[in-house]
Design a protein around this motif. Structure first.
Motif, short mmCIF file in Angstrom:
data_model
loop_
_atom_site.label_atom_id
_atom_site.label_comp_id
_atom_site.label_asym_id
_atom_site.label_seq_id
_atom_site.Cartn_x
_atom_site.Cartn_y
_atom_site.Cartn_z
N PHE A 73 5.42 -0.30 2.01
CA PHE A 73 5.32 -1.05 3.26
C PHE A 73 6.69 -1.21 3.91
O PHE A 73 6.84 -1.04 5.11
CB PHE A 73 4.67 -2.42 3.01
CG PHE A 73 3.28 -2.32 2.44
CD1 PHE A 73 2.22 -1.85 3.20
CD2 PHE A 73 3.04 -2.68 1.12
CE1 PHE A 73 0.93 -1.75 2.67
CE2 PHE A 73 1.77 -2.58 0.57
CZ PHE A 73 0.71 -2.11 1.34
N VAL A 74 7.68 -1.54 3.10
CA VAL A 74 9.04 -1.70 3.60
C VAL A 74 9.61 -0.34 3.99
O VAL A 74 10.28 -0.21 5.03
CB VAL A 74 9.94 -2.41 2.56
CG1 VAL A 74 11.37 -2.52 3.06
CG2 VAL A 74 9.38 -3.79 2.22
N ARG A 106 6.84 -16.58 -6.31
CA ARG A 106 7.80 -15.47 -6.23
C ARG A 106 7.87 -14.94 -4.80
O ARG A 106 8.94 -14.67 -4.27
CB ARG A 106 7.38 -14.36 -7.20
CG ARG A 106 8.18 -13.09 -7.09
CD ARG A 106 9.49 -13.19 -7.83
NE ARG A 106 10.03 -11.86 -8.04
CZ ARG A 106 11.22 -11.47 -7.63
NH1 ARG A 106 12.03 -12.29 -7.01
NH2 ARG A 106 11.61 -10.24 -7.85
N ARG A 107 6.72 -14.80 -4.16
CA ARG A 107 6.68 -14.32 -2.78
C ARG A 107 7.41 -15.29 -1.86
O ARG A 107 8.23 -14.87 -1.02
CB ARG A 107 5.23 -14.15 -2.35
CG ARG A 107 5.07 -13.65 -0.94
CD ARG A 107 3.60 -13.44 -0.64
NE ARG A 107 3.35 -13.22 0.76
CZ ARG A 107 2.18 -13.46 1.33
NH1 ARG A 107 1.17 -13.89 0.61
NH2 ARG A 107 2.03 -13.26 2.61
N ASN A 159 11.41 -7.33 4.38
CA ASN A 159 10.30 -7.88 3.61
C ASN A 159 9.47 -8.84 4.45
O ASN A 159 8.23 -8.82 4.39
CB ASN A 159 10.81 -8.59 2.35
CG ASN A 159 11.23 -7.61 1.29
OD1 ASN A 159 10.53 -6.65 1.02
ND2 ASN A 159 12.37 -7.85 0.67
N ALA A 160 10.14 -9.66 5.23
CA ALA A 160 9.41 -10.60 6.09
C ALA A 160 8.64 -9.86 7.18
O ALA A 160 7.52 -10.24 7.53
CB ALA A 160 10.38 -11.61 6.71
N ARG A 161 9.24 -8.82 7.72
CA ARG A 161 8.59 -8.05 8.79
C ARG A 161 7.28 -7.40 8.35
O ARG A 161 6.39 -7.18 9.17
CB ARG A 161 9.52 -6.96 9.31
CG ARG A 161 10.71 -7.48 10.05
CD ARG A 161 11.60 -6.34 10.50
NE ARG A 161 12.91 -6.83 10.90
CZ ARG A 161 13.86 -6.06 11.36
NH1 ARG A 161 13.67 -4.76 11.48
NH2 ARG A 161 15.02 -6.58 11.69
N VAL A 162 7.17 -7.05 7.07
CA VAL A 162 5.96 -6.39 6.59
C VAL A 162 5.12 -7.29 5.68
O VAL A 162 4.16 -6.84 5.06
CB VAL A 162 6.28 -5.06 5.87
CG1 VAL A 162 6.98 -4.09 6.80
CG2 VAL A 162 7.07 -5.29 4.60
N ARG A 182 2.28 -6.42 3.00
CA ARG A 182 2.70 -6.41 1.61
C ARG A 182 2.17 -7.62 0.84
O ARG A 182 1.78 -7.49 -0.33
CB ARG A 182 4.23 -6.38 1.56
CG ARG A 182 4.79 -6.21 0.16
CD ARG A 182 6.31 -5.98 0.24
NE ARG A 182 6.88 -5.96 -1.08
CZ ARG A 182 7.59 -6.95 -1.61
NH1 ARG A 182 7.83 -8.05 -0.91
NH2 ARG A 182 8.07 -6.86 -2.82
N GLY A 183 2.15 -8.78 1.47
CA GLY A 183 1.67 -10.00 0.80
C GLY A 183 0.25 -9.86 0.27
O GLY A 183 0.00 -10.12 -0.92
#
Length: 185
Positions: free
Chosen positions: A101-102, A145-146, A159-162, A166-167
């Motif tokens: 995703f990243v 963790r997330r 990571n935040a953008r996707v 991803r979450g």
């Protein structure tokens, strides 16, 4: 009873220590992930040599000698592939914890595709191990963790953008692994 340390995993630990051993929390996290992966390999009857090796090596892309793109899953996979490690282990490193995703957001999907993505319990177990061990090597929930990762990387991070993609993937991985563990116990 004597427990044999898998051959590749032992070598992977040496490589990881050589690259990450002085990196404080990164090394503590890596040790914790490898330990967790060993437990999961045993509980889920997975190839411990492959899973634990990938766990030891999953974050070596953060080490200066491995950094090329600044995207640690790809840099780590390239580094170990360039040093003769099996493609399967490099692929697990490349794709751990939803890296695709990243990679897509960063324009690195084509480079990541050099490593075949194998969906399955070994991949899930590696991601689960990574996502249930915090930065200092402590056990954490996938949700905690997330949240910690998003705080640490910041709201404008890749990571935040996707995270909207991803979450849910990480949550689904955790659900699958926990379902397998529940069947065993």
């Amino acid at each position: 009873m004597t427990v044999r340390t898998p051959v590749l995993a032992s070598a992977a630990r040496e490589v990881a220590f050589g690259l990450l051993g002085t990196m404080g929390d990164r090394w503590r996290h890596t040790r914790g992930v490898a330990e967790r992966a060993g437990e999961l390999a045993s509980a889920l009857d997975l190839d411990a040599d492959i899973l634990v090796s990938a766990a030891w090596l999953h974050d070596i892309g953060y080490a200066a000698p491995a950094v090329v793109t600044g995207f640690h899953p790809l840099d780590g996979a390239d580094h170990i592939a360039g040093h003769g490690w099996p493609l399967s282990i490099a692929a697990y490193v490349a794709h751990h914890s939803g890296a695709r995703f990243v990679a897509a957001a960063r324009g690195l999907a084509e480079r990541l595709a050099a490593y075949p993505y194998e969906e399955g319990l070994v991949s899930d177990a590696l991601t689960y191990a990574d996502q249930t061990v915090g930065p200092r090597g402590d056990r954490v929930s996938v949700t905690d963790r997330r949240a910690e990762m998003l705080r640490r990387h910041g709201p404008c991070s890749w990571n935040a953008r996707v995270d909207h993609l991803r979450g849910p993937y990480l949550a689904a991985v955790a659900e699958r692994v926990e379902r397998h563990l529940a069947v065993i116990h």
